[in-house]
Design an enzyme around this catalytic site. Structure first.
Site, PDB file in Angstrom:
ATOM      1  N   ARG A 148       0.845  -1.198   0.000  1.00  0.00           N
ATOM      2  CA  ARG A 148       0.000   0.000   0.000  1.00  0.00           C
ATOM      3  C   ARG A 148       0.877   1.244   0.000  1.00  0.00           C
ATOM      4  O   ARG A 148       1.361   1.673   1.047  1.00  0.00           O
ATOM      5  CB  ARG A 148      -0.911  -0.002   1.225  1.00  0.00           C
ATOM      6  CG  ARG A 148      -1.829  -1.202   1.317  1.00  0.00           C
ATOM      7  CD  ARG A 148      -2.555  -1.219   2.649  1.00  0.00           C
ATOM      8  NE  ARG A 148      -3.451  -2.371   2.765  1.00  0.00           N
ATOM      9  CZ  ARG A 148      -4.140  -2.669   3.861  1.00  0.00           C
ATOM     10  NH1 ARG A 148      -4.019  -1.893   4.947  1.00  0.00           N
ATOM     11  NH2 ARG A 148      -4.930  -3.733   3.891  1.00  0.00           N
ATOM     12  N   ASP A 172       1.678   5.138   0.044  1.00  0.00           N
ATOM     13  CA  ASP A 172       0.988   6.252   0.688  1.00  0.00           C
ATOM     14  C   ASP A 172       0.517   7.286  -0.327  1.00  0.00           C
ATOM     15  O   ASP A 172       0.937   7.286  -1.487  1.00  0.00           O
ATOM     16  CB  ASP A 172       1.924   6.940   1.693  1.00  0.00           C
ATOM     17  CG  ASP A 172       2.317   6.032   2.845  1.00  0.00           C
ATOM     18  OD1 ASP A 172       1.533   5.118   3.174  1.00  0.00           O
ATOM     19  OD2 ASP A 172       3.403   6.249   3.417  1.00  0.00           O
ATOM     20  N   TYR A 203      12.774   0.491  -3.405  1.00  0.00           N
ATOM     21  CA  TYR A 203      12.251   1.861  -3.436  1.00  0.00           C
ATOM     22  C   TYR A 203      13.392   2.831  -3.721  1.00  0.00           C
ATOM     23  O   TYR A 203      14.547   2.559  -3.393  1.00  0.00           O
ATOM     24  CB  TYR A 203      11.640   2.253  -2.086  1.00  0.00           C
ATOM     25  CG  TYR A 203      10.293   1.652  -1.782  1.00  0.00           C
ATOM     26  CD1 TYR A 203       9.117   2.344  -2.074  1.00  0.00           C
ATOM     27  CD2 TYR A 203      10.185   0.416  -1.163  1.00  0.00           C
ATOM     28  CE1 TYR A 203       7.874   1.800  -1.772  1.00  0.00           C
ATOM     29  CE2 TYR A 203       8.945  -0.136  -0.860  1.00  0.00           C
ATOM     30  CZ  TYR A 203       7.793   0.571  -1.162  1.00  0.00           C
ATOM     31  OH  TYR A 203       6.570   0.033  -0.862  1.00  0.00           O
ATOM     32  N   ARG A 216      10.503   6.444   4.258  1.00  0.00           N
ATOM     33  CA  ARG A 216      10.500   7.900   4.434  1.00  0.00           C
ATOM     34  C   ARG A 216      11.107   8.312   5.775  1.00  0.00           C
ATOM     35  O   ARG A 216      11.772   9.356   5.865  1.00  0.00           O
ATOM     36  CB  ARG A 216       9.076   8.433   4.294  1.00  0.00           C
ATOM     37  CG  ARG A 216       8.536   8.324   2.872  1.00  0.00           C
ATOM     38  CD  ARG A 216       7.024   8.479   2.815  1.00  0.00           C
ATOM     39  NE  ARG A 216       6.610   9.791   3.276  1.00  0.00           N
ATOM     40  CZ  ARG A 216       5.336  10.115   3.510  1.00  0.00           C
ATOM     41  NH1 ARG A 216       4.363   9.212   3.343  1.00  0.00           N
ATOM     42  NH2 ARG A 216       5.024  11.326   3.911  1.00  0.00           N
TER      43      ARG A 216
END
Length: 246
Positions: A50, A52, A110, A197
């Site tokens: 999922r 963001d 990522y 993050r």
């Protein structure tokens, strides 16, 4: 039939991947709406994770079970015809009926992009985070090395009510210096909510001289979100790829 999708999207205008009852602006919701029309029945799409609100994807993987007379190429083309222009289906293939895009994922990669300089770049503002101050790249790389491996990443989780195991294995973190900034690449067997993050924000604080690189060990041991740095803005983050066991 179980179909596997590789999907690309610009997450700028969306409230994340996961379908929500109070908005139609989700990636999952847009995909399900098109596939439901295509299949003539309700279709549920499962994503590998999922992302963001505001996060992008080059290679998000999803799967869905439905029956249709269309070929994989025709499904791809019809989906791209009716999806918004900021979502694209790159590939559709038939998968084993037990394949699940999230449960069968082996690793994910990522990339977080930082535009580093005194003046922001208006043309990359939706895909990078602007930092004016000079960053100590060597110190950031030292911090990154301490975050690699198998650890309890509770300190880097944005969900204080997370009930599953917070232990993850990060196989590699690369801090690459580019002409106009940095790219931070993260590969691991899985990531907690907001984990990339928060790790990036903590490493940026190291780069700004606000905390020492070797404090990563203490942060991990603390198992406390308040021990880590600030969470970076969403727009700099992109899900690059998802790998599966052969």
């Amino acid at each position: 039939m179980n179909y596997k999708f590789i999907i690309q999207y610009d997450g700028t205008k969306y409230s994340g991947w996961q379908k929500q009852g109070n908005t139609s602006k989700t990636i999952q919701g847009k995909l399900e709406a098109v596939l439901t029309q295509l299949a003539g029945e309700s279709v549920e799409v499962h994503g590998s994770g999922r992302t963001d609100a505001g996060v992008h994807a080059y290679g998000q993987v999803a799967n869905a079970h439905f029956d249709t007379m269309y070929s994989c190429e025709q499904i791809r083309d019809l989906m791209n015809k009716y999806l918004p222009q900021d979502i694209a289906v790159l590939e559709v293939t038939k998968a084993h009926y037990r394949f699940h895009s999230q449960l069968n994922a082996k690793s994910k990669t990522y990339c977080y992009r930082i535009y580093n300089g005194p003046v922001r770049d208006v043309f990359t503002r939706n895909y990078t985070c602007h930092i004016e101050e000079e960053l100590d790249v060597a110190a950031m790389r030292k911090a990154a090395a301490l975050l690699e491996g198998t650890h309890d990443f509770t300190s880097f989780c944005g969900n204080r009510r997370f009930k599953k195991s917070p232990v993850r294995t990060i196989t590699q973190i690369c801090v690459e210096q580019k002409e106009k900034g940095l790219e931070l690449w993260f590969t691991g067997d899985g990531f907690l909510q907001n984990m990339v993050r928060i790790m990036t924000g903590t490493m940026v604080e190291v780069g700004l001289g606000k905390r020492p690189a070797d404090s990563m060990t203490e942060i991990l041991e603390a198992k406390d979100r308040s021990a880590a740095g600030a969470m970076m803005p969403a727009q700099g983050l992109t899900l690059v790829s998802v790998a599966y066991k052969s």
